[in-house]
Design a protein around this motif. Structure first.
Motif, PDB file in Angstrom:
ATOM      1  N   LEU A   1       3.872  29.390  13.685  1.00 57.43           N
ATOM      2  CA  LEU A   1       5.194  28.947  14.106  1.00 57.43           C
ATOM      3  C   LEU A   1       6.216  30.061  13.919  1.00 57.43           C
ATOM      4  CD1 LEU A   1       6.916  26.560  15.126  1.00 57.43           C
ATOM      5  CD2 LEU A   1       7.312  26.002  12.736  1.00 57.43           C
ATOM      6  N   SER A   2       6.143  30.725  12.784  1.00 55.14           N
ATOM      7  CA  SER A   2       7.069  31.825  12.534  1.00 55.14           C
ATOM      8  C   SER A   2       6.774  33.020  13.440  1.00 55.14           C
ATOM      9  CB  SER A   2       6.987  32.249  11.073  1.00 55.14           C
ATOM     10  OG  SER A   2       7.780  33.376  10.842  1.00 55.14           O
ATOM     11  N   LEU A   3       5.507  33.311  13.653  1.00 58.26           N
ATOM     12  CA  LEU A   3       5.117  34.460  14.468  1.00 58.26           C
ATOM     13  C   LEU A   3       5.648  34.350  15.887  1.00 58.26           C
ATOM     14  CD1 LEU A   3       3.312  37.059  14.338  1.00 58.26           C
ATOM     15  CD2 LEU A   3       1.525  35.666  15.363  1.00 58.26           C
ATOM     16  N   PHE A   4       5.628  33.149  16.438  1.00 63.97           N
ATOM     17  CA  PHE A   4       6.005  32.975  17.834  1.00 63.97           C
ATOM     18  C   PHE A   4       7.453  32.544  18.054  1.00 63.97           C
ATOM     19  CE2 PHE A   4       1.330  32.199  18.030  1.00 63.97           C
ATOM     20  CZ  PHE A   4       1.037  33.383  18.650  1.00 63.97           C
ATOM     21  N   THR A   5       8.182  32.200  16.991  1.00 60.03           N
ATOM     22  CA  THR A   5       9.559  31.727  17.194  1.00 60.03           C
ATOM     23  C   THR A   5      10.545  32.496  16.322  1.00 60.03           C
ATOM     24  OG1 THR A   5       9.221  29.951  15.595  1.00 60.03           O
ATOM     25  CG2 THR A   5       8.845  29.409  17.904  1.00 60.03           C
ATOM     26  N   GLY A   6      10.829  31.980  15.147  1.00 52.78           N
ATOM     27  CA  GLY A   6      11.863  32.537  14.284  1.00 52.78           C
ATOM     28  C   GLY A   6      11.581  33.944  13.793  1.00 52.78           C
ATOM     29  N   GLY A   7      10.338  34.230  13.473  1.00 51.12           N
ATOM     30  CA  GLY A   7       9.989  35.576  13.034  1.00 51.12           C
ATOM     31  C   GLY A   7      10.211  36.594  14.137  1.00 51.12           C
ATOM     32  N   PHE A   8       9.942  36.199  15.358  1.00 55.29           N
ATOM     33  CA  PHE A   8      10.183  37.093  16.497  1.00 55.29           C
ATOM     34  C   PHE A   8      11.667  37.378  16.647  1.00 55.29           C
ATOM     35  CE2 PHE A   8      11.070  37.888  20.968  1.00 55.29           C
ATOM     36  CZ  PHE A   8      10.248  38.978  21.185  1.00 55.29           C
ATOM     37  N   ALA A   9      12.492  36.340  16.542  1.00 55.10           N
ATOM     38  CA  ALA A   9      13.938  36.532  16.673  1.00 55.10           C
ATOM     39  C   ALA A   9      14.480  37.413  15.541  1.00 55.10           C
ATOM     40  CB  ALA A   9      14.640  35.178  16.680  1.00 55.10           C
ATOM     41  N   LEU A  10      14.015  37.175  14.324  1.00 61.57           N
ATOM     42  CA  LEU A  10      14.439  38.013  13.200  1.00 61.57           C
ATOM     43  C   LEU A  10      13.985  39.453  13.366  1.00 61.57           C
ATOM     44  CD1 LEU A  10      13.931  35.809  10.025  1.00 61.57           C
ATOM     45  CD2 LEU A  10      16.044  36.823  10.831  1.00 61.57           C
ATOM     46  N   SER A  11      12.784  39.636  13.860  1.00 66.46           N
ATOM     47  CA  SER A  11      12.274  40.998  14.023  1.00 66.46           C
ATOM     48  C   SER A  11      13.042  41.758  15.103  1.00 66.46           C
ATOM     49  CB  SER A  11      10.777  40.984  14.332  1.00 66.46           C
ATOM     50  OG  SER A  11      10.519  40.367  15.566  1.00 66.46           O
ATOM     51  N   VAL A  12      13.447  41.084  16.171  1.00 62.18           N
ATOM     52  CA  VAL A  12      14.271  41.732  17.193  1.00 62.18           C
ATOM     53  C   VAL A  12      15.617  42.122  16.594  1.00 62.18           C
ATOM     54  CG1 VAL A  12      15.532  41.329  19.345  1.00 62.18           C
ATOM     55  CG2 VAL A  12      13.143  40.676  19.168  1.00 62.18           C
ATOM     56  N   PHE A  13      16.191  41.241  15.789  1.00 56.86           N
ATOM     57  CA  PHE A  13      17.474  41.525  15.156  1.00 56.86           C
ATOM     58  C   PHE A  13      17.369  42.713  14.200  1.00 56.86           C
ATOM     59  CE2 PHE A  13      20.328  40.779  11.506  1.00 56.86           C
ATOM     60  CZ  PHE A  13      21.542  40.964  12.154  1.00 56.86           C
ATOM     61  N   PHE A  14      16.378  42.694  13.309  1.00 60.60           N
ATOM     62  CA  PHE A  14      16.253  43.774  12.338  1.00 60.60           C
ATOM     63  C   PHE A  14      15.793  45.084  12.969  1.00 60.60           C
ATOM     64  CE2 PHE A  14      16.083  40.314   9.117  1.00 60.60           C
ATOM     65  CZ  PHE A  14      17.225  40.699   8.443  1.00 60.60           C
ATOM     66  N   PHE A  15      15.009  45.009  14.033  1.00 59.64           N
ATOM     67  CA  PHE A  15      14.648  46.225  14.755  1.00 59.64           C
ATOM     68  C   PHE A  15      15.895  46.855  15.360  1.00 59.64           C
ATOM     69  CE2 PHE A  15      13.355  48.579  18.531  1.00 59.64           C
ATOM     70  CZ  PHE A  15      12.342  49.374  18.021  1.00 59.64           C
ATOM     71  N   GLY A  16      16.773  46.027  15.895  1.00 57.20           N
ATOM     72  CA  GLY A  16      18.019  46.535  16.456  1.00 57.20           C
ATOM     73  C   GLY A  16      18.916  47.171  15.408  1.00 57.20           C
ATOM     74  N   LEU A  17      18.911  46.609  14.202  1.00 54.51           N
ATOM     75  CA  LEU A  17      19.710  47.197  13.126  1.00 54.51           C
ATOM     76  C   LEU A  17      19.121  48.513  12.626  1.00 54.51           C
ATOM     77  CD1 LEU A  17      20.672  44.143  10.883  1.00 54.51           C
ATOM     78  CD2 LEU A  17      22.134  45.425  12.430  1.00 54.51           C
ATOM     79  N   ALA A  18      17.810  48.520  12.432  1.00 54.76           N
ATOM     80  CA  ALA A  18      17.171  49.685  11.831  1.00 54.76           C
ATOM     81  C   ALA A  18      16.966  50.828  12.825  1.00 54.76           C
ATOM     82  CB  ALA A  18      15.827  49.276  11.235  1.00 54.76           C
ATOM     83  N   TYR A  19      16.628  50.493  14.057  1.00 52.46           N
ATOM     84  CA  TYR A  19      16.282  51.519  15.052  1.00 52.46           C
ATOM     85  C   TYR A  19      17.127  51.381  16.308  1.00 52.46           C
ATOM     86  CZ  TYR A  19      12.170  51.808  12.076  1.00 52.46           C
ATOM     87  OH  TYR A  19      11.333  51.934  11.003  1.00 52.46           O
ATOM     88  N   GLU A  20      18.418  51.291  16.145  1.00 50.86           N
ATOM     89  CA  GLU A  20      19.312  51.103  17.285  1.00 50.86           C
ATOM     90  C   GLU A  20      19.180  52.230  18.309  1.00 50.86           C
ATOM     91  OE1 GLU A  20      24.077  50.559  18.123  1.00 50.86           O
ATOM     92  OE2 GLU A  20      23.304  50.521  16.081  1.00 50.86           O
ATOM     93  N   ASN A  21      18.958  53.437  17.846  1.00 48.23           N
ATOM     94  CA  ASN A  21      18.873  54.577  18.764  1.00 48.23           C
ATOM     95  C   ASN A  21      17.571  54.611  19.562  1.00 48.23           C
ATOM     96  OD1 ASN A  21      21.381  55.473  18.010  1.00 48.23           O
ATOM     97  ND2 ASN A  21      20.587  56.766  16.366  1.00 48.23           N
ATOM     98  N   ARG A  22      16.569  53.880  19.134  1.00 49.85           N
ATOM     99  CA  ARG A  22      15.311  53.860  19.902  1.00 49.85           C
ATOM    100  C   ARG A  22      15.472  53.184  21.251  1.00 49.85           C
ATOM    101  NH1 ARG A  22      10.028  52.892  16.160  1.00 49.85           N
ATOM    102  NH2 ARG A  22      10.395  54.624  14.741  1.00 49.85           N
TER     103      ARG A  22
END
Length: 100
Positions: free
Chosen positions: A42-63
């Motif tokens: 459930l986390s892998l396909f829903t909330g974890g995905f949304a959190l990972s997109v958010f934190f990826f954007g914070l950590a690697y914005e320049n990518r």
């Protein structure tokens, strides 16, 4: 397609730890392997995905500039990664359906 898979792999470097933590919380609640698997998927396909997109954007914005120079916008990357997630969820559901 290769760039989308590269982005998908980078997103899951954040998603897997979040989902494992959620799975452990599911293990505490249901105290069985089925509770772990249910919370993990459930986390892998829903909330974890949304959190990972958010934190990826914070950590690697320049990518995102790298992907944009290769012809992918941020919305295309997130949408494509989500569609890959939906395809994986459908495969998981089919396997689960046939195992019962």
């Amino acid at each position: 397609m290769k760039m989308l898979l590269h982005y998908y792999k980078a997103i899951h470097s954040f998603n897997i730890p979040f989902s494992l933590l959620a799975g452990l919380l599911g293990l505490v609640e249901h105290d069985k392997l089925s509770g772990f698997l249910r919370a993990f998927t459930l986390s892998l396909f829903t909330g974890g995905f949304a959190l990972s997109v958010f934190f990826f954007g914070l950590a690697y914005e320049n990518r995102y500039y790298f992907y944009y120079n290769k012809g992918f916008s941020k919305l295309q990357l997130i949408g494509g990664a989500y569609l890959l997630n939906v395809a994986m969820l459908l495969v998981y559901r089919l396997i689960k359906f046939w195992m019962i």
